[in-house]
Design a protein around this motif. Structure first.
Motif, PDB file in Angstrom:
ATOM      1  N   MET A   1      10.227 -32.047  14.547  1.00  0.00           N
ATOM      2  CA  MET A   1      11.264 -33.498  15.607  1.00  0.00           C
ATOM      3  C   MET A   1      11.909 -33.505  14.453  1.00  0.00           C
ATOM      4  N   SER A   2      13.321 -33.928  15.608  1.00  0.00           N
ATOM      5  CA  SER A   2      13.869 -34.614  15.753  1.00  0.00           C
ATOM      6  C   SER A   2      14.728 -35.910  14.133  1.00  0.00           C
ATOM      7  N   GLN A   3      15.682 -36.062  14.428  1.00  0.00           N
ATOM      8  CA  GLN A   3      15.714 -36.597  12.707  1.00  0.00           C
ATOM      9  C   GLN A   3      17.034 -37.990  13.543  1.00  0.00           C
ATOM     10  N   GLN A   4      17.096 -39.361  12.643  1.00  0.00           N
ATOM     11  CA  GLN A   4      18.166 -39.896  12.913  1.00  0.00           C
ATOM     12  C   GLN A   4      18.830 -40.057  11.567  1.00  0.00           C
ATOM     13  N   VAL A   5      20.059 -40.022  11.450  1.00  0.00           N
ATOM     14  CA  VAL A   5      20.744 -40.648   9.962  1.00  0.00           C
ATOM     15  C   VAL A   5      21.838 -40.522   9.764  1.00  0.00           C
ATOM     16  N   GLN A   6      22.611 -41.298   8.995  1.00  0.00           N
ATOM     17  CA  GLN A   6      23.627 -42.081   8.720  1.00  0.00           C
ATOM     18  C   GLN A   6      24.443 -40.661   8.563  1.00  0.00           C
ATOM     19  N   ALA A   7      25.534 -40.831   9.507  1.00  0.00           N
ATOM     20  CA  ALA A   7      26.954 -39.626   9.412  1.00  0.00           C
ATOM     21  C   ALA A   7      28.100 -40.256   9.707  1.00  0.00           C
ATOM     22  N   VAL A   8      29.594 -39.482   9.195  1.00  0.00           N
ATOM     23  CA  VAL A   8      31.514 -40.031   9.236  1.00  0.00           C
ATOM     24  C   VAL A   8      31.334 -39.283  10.452  1.00  0.00           C
ATOM     25  N   ILE A   9      31.879 -40.379  11.418  1.00  0.00           N
ATOM     26  CA  ILE A   9      32.524 -39.282  12.882  1.00  0.00           C
ATOM     27  C   ILE A   9      33.950 -40.058  12.655  1.00  0.00           C
ATOM     28  N   ALA A  10      34.499 -39.088  13.557  1.00  0.00           N
ATOM     29  CA  ALA A  10      36.014 -39.479  14.020  1.00  0.00           C
ATOM     30  C   ALA A  10      36.000 -39.071  15.421  1.00  0.00           C
ATOM     31  N   PRO A  11      35.984 -40.692  16.205  1.00  0.00           N
ATOM     32  CA  PRO A  11      36.202 -40.563  17.478  1.00  0.00           C
ATOM     33  C   PRO A  11      36.990 -40.134  18.315  1.00  0.00           C
ATOM     34  N   GLY A  12      37.578 -39.911  17.605  1.00  0.00           N
ATOM     35  CA  GLY A  12      39.827 -39.639  18.720  1.00  0.00           C
ATOM     36  C   GLY A  12      40.814 -39.879  17.551  1.00  0.00           C
ATOM     37  N   GLU A  13      41.610 -39.183  18.085  1.00  0.00           N
ATOM     38  CA  GLU A  13      42.508 -39.089  17.077  1.00  0.00           C
ATOM     39  C   GLU A  13      43.208 -40.208  17.133  1.00  0.00           C
ATOM     40  N   ASN A  14      43.587 -39.882  15.154  1.00  0.00           N
ATOM     41  CA  ASN A  14      44.088 -41.085  14.810  1.00  0.00           C
ATOM     42  C   ASN A  14      43.107 -42.301  14.614  1.00  0.00           C
ATOM     43  N   GLU A  15      41.709 -42.424  15.051  1.00  0.00           N
ATOM     44  CA  GLU A  15      41.326 -43.759  14.907  1.00  0.00           C
ATOM     45  C   GLU A  15      40.525 -43.652  13.458  1.00  0.00           C
ATOM     46  N   PRO A  16      40.429 -44.687  12.832  1.00  0.00           N
ATOM     47  CA  PRO A  16      39.376 -45.227  11.881  1.00  0.00           C
ATOM     48  C   PRO A  16      38.233 -44.197  12.171  1.00  0.00           C
ATOM     49  N   VAL A  17      37.631 -43.716  10.782  1.00  0.00           N
ATOM     50  CA  VAL A  17      36.396 -43.356  10.940  1.00  0.00           C
ATOM     51  C   VAL A  17      35.497 -43.675  11.249  1.00  0.00           C
ATOM     52  N   ARG A  18      34.134 -44.112  11.782  1.00  0.00           N
ATOM     53  CA  ARG A  18      32.807 -44.768  11.348  1.00  0.00           C
ATOM     54  C   ARG A  18      32.084 -44.156  11.582  1.00  0.00           C
ATOM     55  N   VAL A  19      30.746 -45.134  10.324  1.00  0.00           N
ATOM     56  CA  VAL A  19      29.542 -44.241  10.260  1.00  0.00           C
ATOM     57  C   VAL A  19      28.689 -44.712  11.461  1.00  0.00           C
ATOM     58  N   GLU A  20      28.168 -43.477  11.443  1.00  0.00           N
ATOM     59  CA  GLU A  20      27.431 -43.816  12.903  1.00  0.00           C
ATOM     60  C   GLU A  20      26.188 -43.161  12.779  1.00  0.00           C
ATOM     61  N   THR A  21      24.893 -43.565  13.526  1.00  0.00           N
ATOM     62  CA  THR A  21      23.548 -42.961  13.508  1.00  0.00           C
ATOM     63  C   THR A  21      23.998 -41.783  14.527  1.00  0.00           C
ATOM     64  N   ILE A  22      23.160 -40.523  13.575  1.00  0.00           N
ATOM     65  CA  ILE A  22      23.310 -39.170  14.278  1.00  0.00           C
ATOM     66  C   ILE A  22      21.681 -38.857  14.614  1.00  0.00           C
ATOM     67  N   ILE A  23      21.690 -37.740  15.641  1.00  0.00           N
ATOM     68  CA  ILE A  23      20.299 -37.230  15.870  1.00  0.00           C
ATOM     69  C   ILE A  23      20.674 -36.085  15.266  1.00  0.00           C
ATOM     70  N   VAL A  24      19.763 -35.069  14.637  1.00  0.00           N
ATOM     71  CA  VAL A  24      19.787 -34.120  13.274  1.00  0.00           C
ATOM     72  C   VAL A  24      17.744 -33.072  14.349  1.00  0.00           C
ATOM     73  N   PRO A  25      18.254 -31.889  15.418  1.00  0.00           N
ATOM     74  CA  PRO A  25      17.318 -31.266  15.854  1.00  0.00           C
ATOM     75  C   PRO A  25      16.496 -30.903  14.770  1.00  0.00           C
ATOM     76  N   ASP A  26      15.607 -30.152  15.267  1.00  0.00           N
ATOM     77  CA  ASP A  26      15.392 -29.341  13.977  1.00  0.00           C
ATOM     78  C   ASP A  26      15.525 -27.748  14.650  1.00  0.00           C
ATOM     79  N   PRO A  27      15.525 -27.145  13.329  1.00  0.00           N
ATOM     80  CA  PRO A  27      16.044 -25.916  13.134  1.00  0.00           C
ATOM     81  C   PRO A  27      15.365 -25.067  14.118  1.00  0.00           C
TER      82      PRO A  27
END
Length: 362
Positions: A1-27
């Motif tokens: 089952m895929s999982q939801q975790v917290q991660a740091v994303i760079a959304p666009g060029e030179n935009e501040p990074v932010r913490v988002e919820t991402i989905i990690v699939p089963d391997p």
């Protein structure tokens, strides 16, 4: 089952990074999910954020990491759930012409996980930095990107071998082939340059000249094993290196900056038949001009260090062993430990030269 975790994303060029919820699939086949315990903040992550590597936003940042394998997909035999691993970004294929010639550290077909992690809010696919994406509670990688090491080592120091420290040590030992009694000069004393100094010391270099424009960095370089320092804002580094090596130049000069002017300094600061190693990463717009007669007349070798020409399965466990024996102080590279929400500020401190490494600890 895929999982939801917290991660740091760079959304666009030179935009501040932010913490988002991402989905990690089963391997899937050949893949592994790793629970991250620590991840260093590397200049490469900043380059991703700034658009210096590609424009495949949003990026899932982080790659200099260690953690525990949580699950594996079909066909995975080299690692198993519960293994403590350092992540690497050059999982060798074993089948390309470099691997078949017995030079897997040059593998021309390294691979990453086939599946993509996604933003939970929109389902948008993420591009993981160097195929890893480890500013996250968990990440999905190719199983070949997981290198087992002794679980007794601290994750905060082990993860540094996943990129910068390995790149510098390998530039000296693997690429430059520094030997006992050699003279070495290292231009640029950030994390990679200091690791090259450490690698030169481990290899038995008799003289190690550190070059930088920041006296703070030069003091740190001395603590890492440099025998001499040169502030290139105040002194011509080529002449200084020559004067410290009997007028000849160093046997090996390592450019850990990666700019045309520092490469020229490295080229002319080496002895006849000496070696230049480029480990600092240039940008696509940079051009180098050298008299071809000088290239011919000075002889020797001009080399580039790809990931310190390392073979993770060979080099990571060895360097962890040296650390545990007290012969390699990986902890000296850790300036501070931070949380997942502190990465934007860590980028600022890194850009200002205030840290060797900030390390995110989960």
């Amino acid at each position: 089952m895929s999982q939801q975790v917290q991660a740091v994303i760079a959304p666009g060029e030179n935009e501040p990074v932010r913490v988002e919820t991402i989905i990690v699939p089963d391997p899937g086949p050949g893949e592994a999910v790793v629970r991250i315990q620590a991840c260093g903040v590397c200049h490469t992550d900043l380059h991703y954020k700034q658009g210096g590597i590609s424009d495949a936003y949003p990026f899932l940042l982080g790659h200099e990491a260690a953690g525990v394998v949580e699950s594996v997909g079909d066909g995975v035999t080299d690692v198993a759930p519960g293994d403590f691993v350092i992540l690497n970004w050059r999982a060798v294929c074993g089948q390309c012409r470099a691997c078949l010639r017995g030079r897997p550290w040059y593998c021309f077909d390294t691979h990453n996980a086939r599946q993509r992690m996604t933003l939970a809010s929109t389902g948008q696919e993420l591009t993981p930095a160097l195929g890893i994406g480890a500013f996250a509670e968990k990440t999905l990688v190719a199983a070949g990107q997981c290198t087992k090491v002794d679980p007794e080592v601290s994750p905060a120091v082990a993860g540094l071998l996943g990129c910068g420290v390995m790149a510098g040590i390998g530039a000296a030992i693997n690429t430059g082939q520094v030997g006992r009694g050699d003279s070495v000069a290292v231009i640029g004393c950030g994390g990679v340059g200091d690791a090259a100094i450490v690698g030169s010391r481990l290899a038995g270099a008799s003289k190690i000249v550190a070059v930088d424009i920041d006296d703070r960095k030069l003091e740190t370089a001395k603590s890492m094993g440099a025998t001499h320092t040169v502030n290139s804002k105040e002194t011509d580094p080529v002449e200084a290196i020559r004067s410290l090596t009997g007028g000849f130049g160093a046997d090996v000069v390592i450019d850990a900056v990666g700019r045309p002017q520092t490469y020229r300094q490295a080229f002319y600061a080496r002895d006849l038949a000496g070696t230049v190693v480029l480990v600092g990463v240039p940008t696509p717009d940079m051009k180098l001009e050298l008299p071809l007669l000088d290239v011919f007349g000075r002889g020797g070798s001009l080399k580039s260090a790809w990931y310190g020409d390392c073979l993770p399965s060979r080099d990571f466990p060895m360097l962890v062993d040296l650390h545990q024996q007290g012969r390699l102080d990986l902890g000296a590279f850790v300036t501070e430990t931070i949380g997942l929400g502190d990465i934007e500020q860590a980028f600022g401190r890194m850009h200002g030269g205030d840290v060797l490494r900030s390390v995110v600890v989960f």
